[in-house]
Motif scaffolding. Sequence first.
Motif, PDB file in Angstrom:
ATOM      1  N   ARG A  89       0.893  -1.324   0.035  1.00 56.48           N
ATOM      2  CA  ARG A  89      -0.260   0.096  -0.029  1.00 56.48           C
ATOM      3  C   ARG A  89       0.914   1.223   0.132  1.00 56.48           C
ATOM      4  O   ARG A  89       0.361   2.121  -0.558  1.00 56.48           O
ATOM      5  CB  ARG A  89      -0.869   0.025   1.299  1.00 56.48           C
ATOM      6  CG  ARG A  89      -1.875   1.031   1.329  1.00 56.48           C
ATOM      7  CD  ARG A  89      -2.800   0.894   2.664  1.00 56.48           C
ATOM      8  NE  ARG A  89      -3.787   1.869   2.634  1.00 56.48           N
ATOM      9  CZ  ARG A  89      -4.584   2.159   3.945  1.00 56.48           C
ATOM     10  NH1 ARG A  89      -5.006   1.206   4.625  1.00 56.48           N
ATOM     11  NH2 ARG A  89      -5.240   3.104   3.904  1.00 56.48           N
ATOM     12  N   ASN A  90       1.896   1.281   0.851  1.00 50.57           N
ATOM     13  CA  ASN A  90       2.912   2.216   0.842  1.00 50.57           C
ATOM     14  C   ASN A  90       4.289   1.771   0.823  1.00 50.57           C
ATOM     15  O   ASN A  90       4.493   0.694   1.230  1.00 50.57           O
ATOM     16  CB  ASN A  90       2.900   3.216   2.016  1.00 50.57           C
ATOM     17  CG  ASN A  90       1.425   3.778   2.202  1.00 50.57           C
ATOM     18  OD1 ASN A  90       1.278   5.039   1.220  1.00 50.57           O
ATOM     19  ND2 ASN A  90       0.351   3.680   2.896  1.00 50.57           N
ATOM     20  N   SER A 137       0.581  -2.142   9.385  1.00 51.24           N
ATOM     21  CA  SER A 137      -0.530  -2.253   8.580  1.00 51.24           C
ATOM     22  C   SER A 137      -1.082  -1.522   7.557  1.00 51.24           C
ATOM     23  O   SER A 137      -1.361  -1.751   6.291  1.00 51.24           O
ATOM     24  CB  SER A 137      -2.004  -2.249   9.586  1.00 51.24           C
ATOM     25  OG  SER A 137      -1.739  -3.134  10.630  1.00 51.24           O
ATOM     26  N   HIS A 138      -0.701  -0.098   7.873  1.00 49.83           N
ATOM     27  CA  HIS A 138      -0.910   0.650   6.795  1.00 49.83           C
ATOM     28  C   HIS A 138       0.169   0.868   5.917  1.00 49.83           C
ATOM     29  O   HIS A 138       0.006   1.434   4.526  1.00 49.83           O
ATOM     30  CB  HIS A 138      -1.106   2.160   7.335  1.00 49.83           C
ATOM     31  CG  HIS A 138      -2.575   2.275   8.016  1.00 49.83           C
ATOM     32  ND1 HIS A 138      -2.641   1.665   9.184  1.00 49.83           N
ATOM     33  CD2 HIS A 138      -3.567   2.619   7.438  1.00 49.83           C
ATOM     34  CE1 HIS A 138      -3.908   1.866   9.552  1.00 49.83           C
ATOM     35  NE2 HIS A 138      -4.857   2.690   8.384  1.00 49.83           N
ATOM     36  N   SER A 139       1.472   0.441   6.165  1.00 47.80           N
ATOM     37  CA  SER A 139       2.496   0.288   5.211  1.00 47.80           C
ATOM     38  C   SER A 139       2.389  -0.772   4.004  1.00 47.80           C
ATOM     39  O   SER A 139       2.366  -0.668   2.906  1.00 47.80           O
ATOM     40  CB  SER A 139       3.968  -0.106   5.639  1.00 47.80           C
ATOM     41  OG  SER A 139       4.219   1.143   6.994  1.00 47.80           O
ATOM     42  N   VAL A 140       1.836  -2.052   4.456  1.00 49.29           N
ATOM     43  CA  VAL A 140       1.519  -3.062   3.753  1.00 49.29           C
ATOM     44  C   VAL A 140       0.304  -3.180   3.011  1.00 49.29           C
ATOM     45  O   VAL A 140       0.222  -3.271   1.811  1.00 49.29           O
ATOM     46  CB  VAL A 140       1.878  -4.695   4.426  1.00 49.29           C
ATOM     47  CG1 VAL A 140       1.655  -5.802   3.579  1.00 49.29           C
ATOM     48  CG2 VAL A 140       3.476  -4.735   4.888  1.00 49.29           C
ATOM     49  N   GLY A 141      -0.732  -3.086   3.836  1.00 49.71           N
ATOM     50  CA  GLY A 141      -2.092  -2.777   3.484  1.00 49.71           C
ATOM     51  C   GLY A 141      -2.782  -4.272   2.891  1.00 49.71           C
ATOM     52  O   GLY A 141      -3.959  -4.098   2.164  1.00 49.71           O
ATOM     53  N   GLY A 147     -10.577  -3.567   6.226  1.00 50.77           N
ATOM     54  CA  GLY A 147     -10.764  -4.863   6.593  1.00 50.77           C
ATOM     55  C   GLY A 147      -9.795  -5.957   6.066  1.00 50.77           C
ATOM     56  O   GLY A 147      -9.172  -6.701   6.876  1.00 50.77           O
ATOM     57  N   PRO A 148      -9.436  -5.619   4.558  1.00 49.29           N
ATOM     58  CA  PRO A 148      -8.281  -6.513   4.102  1.00 49.29           C
ATOM     59  C   PRO A 148      -7.271  -6.676   4.798  1.00 49.29           C
ATOM     60  O   PRO A 148      -6.313  -7.708   4.417  1.00 49.29           O
ATOM     61  CB  PRO A 148      -8.424  -5.954   2.651  1.00 49.29           C
ATOM     62  CG  PRO A 148      -9.404  -5.454   2.329  1.00 49.29           C
ATOM     63  CD  PRO A 148      -9.977  -4.655   3.694  1.00 49.29           C
ATOM     64  N   GLN A 149      -6.480  -5.519   5.563  1.00 52.94           N
ATOM     65  CA  GLN A 149      -5.202  -5.733   6.328  1.00 52.94           C
ATOM     66  C   GLN A 149      -5.350  -6.170   7.539  1.00 52.94           C
ATOM     67  O   GLN A 149      -4.341  -6.324   8.106  1.00 52.94           O
ATOM     68  CB  GLN A 149      -4.730  -4.376   6.063  1.00 52.94           C
ATOM     69  CG  GLN A 149      -5.204  -3.159   6.816  1.00 52.94           C
ATOM     70  CD  GLN A 149      -4.697  -2.091   6.518  1.00 52.94           C
ATOM     71  OE1 GLN A 149      -4.399  -1.556   5.507  1.00 52.94           O
ATOM     72  NE2 GLN A 149      -4.514  -0.989   7.614  1.00 52.94           N
ATOM     73  N   ALA A 150      -6.511  -6.335   8.096  1.00 49.75           N
ATOM     74  CA  ALA A 150      -6.599  -6.400   9.430  1.00 49.75           C
ATOM     75  C   ALA A 150      -6.238  -7.884   9.765  1.00 49.75           C
ATOM     76  O   ALA A 150      -6.728  -9.013   9.153  1.00 49.75           O
ATOM     77  CB  ALA A 150      -7.935  -6.223  10.219  1.00 49.75           C
TER      78      ALA A 150
END
Length: 379
Positions: free
Chosen positions: A266-267, A290-294, A336-339
Amino acid sequence: MIIILQPNTDKNSEEYRETLRHLYNLPNIIIREHQEIGVQQVLTELYLIGETSAIDTEEIALLPGVERVVRVSEEYRILGRHKDETRSSHFEYNGVLFSQHSLHVFAGLCAVDSREHVELMMQALQANHQVCARMGAYKPRTSPYAFQGLGTACLPYVFELAGKYGIKVIAMEVTHESHIHEIDQALSKAGNPTGVMLQIGTRNTQNFELLKIAGRQQKYPILLKRGFGITLEESLNAAEYLASEGNRRVIFCLRGMKTNAGDPHRNFVDFAHVPVVKRLTRMPVCIDPSHSVGSRAQSPDGIMEVMHVTAQGIIAGANMVLVDFHPAPEKALVDGPQALLLEELPRFLEDVAIAREAYEKRVALFAQPLPRNPLQAAL
């Protein structure tokens, strides 16, 4: 220049007034005072802003009540790590110690969507001996039509359940001054059963008015996320905005950079900057895998990429992990997809412990002196 006064200096004392009189007579200098009120003592620091290069530090050190003088050598005056200084890089909040040596996991819901899911998450954290969580009540979104969070409606039961299950600190994003007041009121009404770490997200890293407002309040520590499209220096200056307004209890969070160079993540993962931030500043450093990989993508070795990335940040010395978990990711209203699943929490924490042990072994290794080269000894 930073002047550190002796602990518990009385601002009404003649000693203190004499020191201030001397400083105010210095030409082209502005003085800014900061106090850190701890459980056992009050620490007072005076910041001299302006043409300080000609000021004799030895002369200042002889003023009444002065413990030591630090000449600022980095751009980040308050949070920076300056030459020959020994100022602390830790703070305690609600019984939890945060420093450049500690490690805490903040697992939880990116966005609160129901009381049931909050309780299931809190139960899982308690069962795994965790005292910190993430819970999003306010969610800034790219689309105006996307779910924006439940806001004040969820605060009462989030705080109630946190107290019930022994969660001491909740990381919660705010996007407006009113959110800080709403959190404060809801927490007070609930009887202060837990603590809150105000989170300023990547979109608001350069919302300077919000930074000033968040910095002026000193009740809650702040987790500042790196801006996703700006330089590290610009993001560190955003942290300095918070500190310059009075709140030095700041944790800096790396969460990936917005660029296609990071695809398919994701980032673009920026966790190599963990030791850089610790070298430049005294802030504890957080990673947000979490927000790095996504995604929940898994590599051929059977390990999810979000866990690989987490380990990379921890082995580099991260002090906090902000990670998405959800009891039912398919029902999550945000990300949800990254949780990760609740049943994956014990394995995630065990993997974190393995990475932390590796980091500590690396620190111990490099603390040892290099063996003497036998060839050099023979010369």
